[in-house]
Write an enzyme that holds these catalytic residues in place. Structure first.
Site, mmCIF file in Angstrom:
data_model
loop_
_atom_site.group_PDB
_atom_site.id
_atom_site.type_symbol
_atom_site.label_atom_id
_atom_site.label_comp_id
_atom_site.label_asym_id
_atom_site.label_seq_id
_atom_site.Cartn_x
_atom_site.Cartn_y
_atom_site.Cartn_z
ATOM 1 N N SER A 1 0.612 -2.377 3.530
ATOM 2 C CA SER A 1 1.775 -3.175 3.926
ATOM 3 C C SER A 1 2.349 -2.777 5.282
ATOM 4 O O SER A 1 2.971 -3.609 5.960
ATOM 5 C CB SER A 1 2.864 -3.068 2.859
ATOM 6 N N HIS B 1 10.271 -0.210 4.481
ATOM 7 C CA HIS B 1 9.232 -0.706 5.394
ATOM 8 C C HIS B 1 9.832 -0.960 6.780
ATOM 9 O O HIS B 1 11.041 -1.183 6.906
ATOM 10 C CB HIS B 1 8.620 -2.009 4.866
#
Length: 267
Positions: A41, A248
């Site tokens: 990711s 993230h």
């Protein structure tokens, strides 16, 4: 004479400035690289928004560092098969097929899911310091025992599929700036999480270097932009409305952090 000299001087300066401006305009990059991006990711760009329709649940973002490289450098060909949730076995089984003998540049970010980044953060948020520290320690033990071998398998697979490629292994940012006032996790939990990420990066760097690959270390460039820092945050904090983007990089983290480090390492 005085006016003539002024005119001559002005024309000379204009010509000189014009030449300087021409020289200052960078040449358009038109490398012949055939570039393939692999990984999880952090490589697909989860958290950076603007996901491509074709990527589905892999969530490949046009703001991710591989896509930014493609947009800015314009390699001869580009393909990203990076996918949210990917582990080393997913790269080996599902992504290496994108490589070929004509591939000249490869990037890969992987390993975090193999040691359970997501589960660790869930434990730390929900269950407190003692269980957080224990979860990170268990992940560190697992990383030391298993991660070098798992990464070696990936890197050997990349070299077999793309024998002539330059390979850049891109690491992970450390999540927290320590020593600041910060709500949420305890200082002990934050320090232990950072310790775990540093271990993963250090093991990854050693495995990359052993394979003859370049390691692109993003840790230093994220300093001042981490969670609990006072600067612009380049990482998403815990987001209950969209759990998947938590911890993230933001779009700014990809463009200001990941992209320049990868661009420099890619040559």
């Amino acid at each position: 004479m005085r006016r003539s000299r002024l005119v001559t001087f002005a024309l000379s300066m204009a010509a000189s400035l014009g030449a300087t401006l021409v020289l200052a305009v960078p040449a358009q990059a038109s490398p012949a690289d055939h570039y393939v991006a692999l990984g999880d990711s952090y490589a697909s760009g989860v958290g950076a928004g603007s996901y491509t329709a074709e990527s589905g649940s892999c969530q490949r973002s046009t703001n991710a560092y591989p896509a930014l490289y493609q947009a800015n450098i314009r390699p001869a060909s580009y393909r990203s098969v990076a996918c949210s949730g990917a582990r080393t076995t997913d790269v080996t089984n599902n992504q290496l097929s994108a490589l070929s003998s004509t591939t000249t540049l490869v990037s890969v970010t992987v390993g975090g899911n193999d040691v359970g980044f997501a589960n660790i953060m869930t434990t730390c948020v929900l269950y407190g310091e003692t269980q957080c520290v224990a979860a990170v320690q268990a992940a560190q033990d697992k990383a030391r025992a298993q991660l070098p071998g798992l990464l070696s398998t990936v890197y050997k697979g990349i070299r077999a599929k793309a024998p002539s490629a330059r390979v850049v292994v891109v690491g992970y940012p450390v999540f927290y700036q320590l020593g600041t006032f910060c709500v949420g996790l305890t200082a002990t939990s934050r320090a232990k999480i950072n310790e775990g990420i540093n271990l993963v990066d250090d093991l990854t760097r050693s495995a990359a270097q052993a394979a003859g690959f370049t390691f692109a270390d993003v840790r230093s460039i994220f300093v001042g932009h981490q969670l609990c820092s006072y600067g612009e945050k380049w990482l998403h904090a815990l987001n209950y409305a969209n759990i998947g983007i938590s911890y993230h990089p933001t779009a700014a983290g990809q463009s200001g952090g990941y992209y320049p480090v990868f661009r420099s390492a890619a040559g």
